[in-house]
Design an enzyme around this catalytic site. Sequence first.
Site, PDB file in Angstrom:
ATOM      1  N   LYS A 236       0.820  -1.205   0.000  1.00  0.00           N
ATOM      2  CA  LYS A 236       0.000   0.000   0.000  1.00  0.00           C
ATOM      3  C   LYS A 236       0.856   1.258   0.000  1.00  0.00           C
ATOM      4  CE  LYS A 236      -4.107   2.231   1.590  1.00  0.00           C
ATOM      5  NZ  LYS A 236      -5.354   2.155   2.371  1.00  0.00           N
ATOM      6  N   HIS A 261     -19.000  -2.170  -1.019  1.00  0.00           N
ATOM      7  CA  HIS A 261     -19.662  -0.993  -0.467  1.00  0.00           C
ATOM      8  C   HIS A 261     -21.168  -1.052  -0.682  1.00  0.00           C
ATOM      9  CE1 HIS A 261     -15.788   1.678  -0.541  1.00  0.00           C
ATOM     10  NE2 HIS A 261     -15.771   0.748   0.391  1.00  0.00           N
TER      11      HIS A 261
END
Length: 372
Positions: A236, A261
């Site tokens: 990341k 989501h």
Amino acid sequence: MLSYQTDFMPTVQMLAIDVATPSRTYAVTIADGALDHVGRLLDEKRVPERRFIVSSPLVWRLHGTQLARSVRDVEPILVPDGERFKQLPTVTRIYDALVSANADRAATIITFGGGVIGDMAGYAAATYLRGIALAHVPTTLLAQVDSAIGGKVGVNHPQGKNLIGAFYQPHAVVVDPLVLGTLPRREFRAGLYEVIKYGMTSSAALFDRVSKDRKAIFARAPESLTSVIAESCRIKAAIVAADERESGPRRILNFGHTAGHAIEAVTKYRRFRHGEAVGYGMLVVAELARARGALAETDRKALADLIASLGPLPPIADISSTEMIEAMQHDKKMVAGRLHFVLPTAIGATTIVDDVTESEIRAALKKVGFAK
């Protein structure tokens, strides 16, 4: 950038991963026992000394005394945790506490909890007095490998997840894997889905390591656990350094998040842990990619098998594809009316497309197990 240090605690090796972004460069410090030295680490970074810790009652009860000994003169602000509380009214409670304490721009917010606490308190730091110092001390696996790194802060809206937010890089991130010892198995498993995401998008070696070392990782064996945490953070950090504000390469980190989501929004953030929703989201995009001929069936099956091997996911048979597709239309990844999907092309490789049709999405959702 990786470096090993032993100066702040002679008996423990510390790993530091630099996150170099245009707005700020900071280190993710990883070490067993690092919680005892948060104050010293922040002092070394010259983070403002008036420090407010934002946490949840549960995390504070479990680990607050230990952190308070390290930070000194701590001023805790406790707020409710969980996705359904990740809203502006909860952030207002943080503002109210800061105003009551006459906190000025020489103040620091230390987030102490999981991803929800980090996102909410991070947003408070980004917006209080137009920005005060921020440090993350994540206490869940998901937050340690993902949400505490990269500067995304914000809250949910009833129509969609993280629709209100900002990019605001912290001054420091301190990761102590030992705090995961109190994490329930379901919460720990939710974090592992994010680790699998990094494997699918960026590292076949990490994917294989989770598969082979699954039992040791669940047992919180230090060597296995720290290894996957560090590798996830390294991946990341590199992606964020290359694309701080998600205009290009960083979008691959949304792998599994579009459908994920939507699941959270449809169920009003009450049924699924975020990582569990991402687990289903990864299955959906893998099925989309397989149906298009972009992903080999053997790789799709390897992903599905690894996700299944971690344990049961909450049921989805009562969630309709129509609800899911409608929720996706409110996703923040919509650009010029087109929904972008991160599709896997192999374990460790992805592509981003914006031409997925509604019929394709509906077929993939049905294949994974959603209702018509």
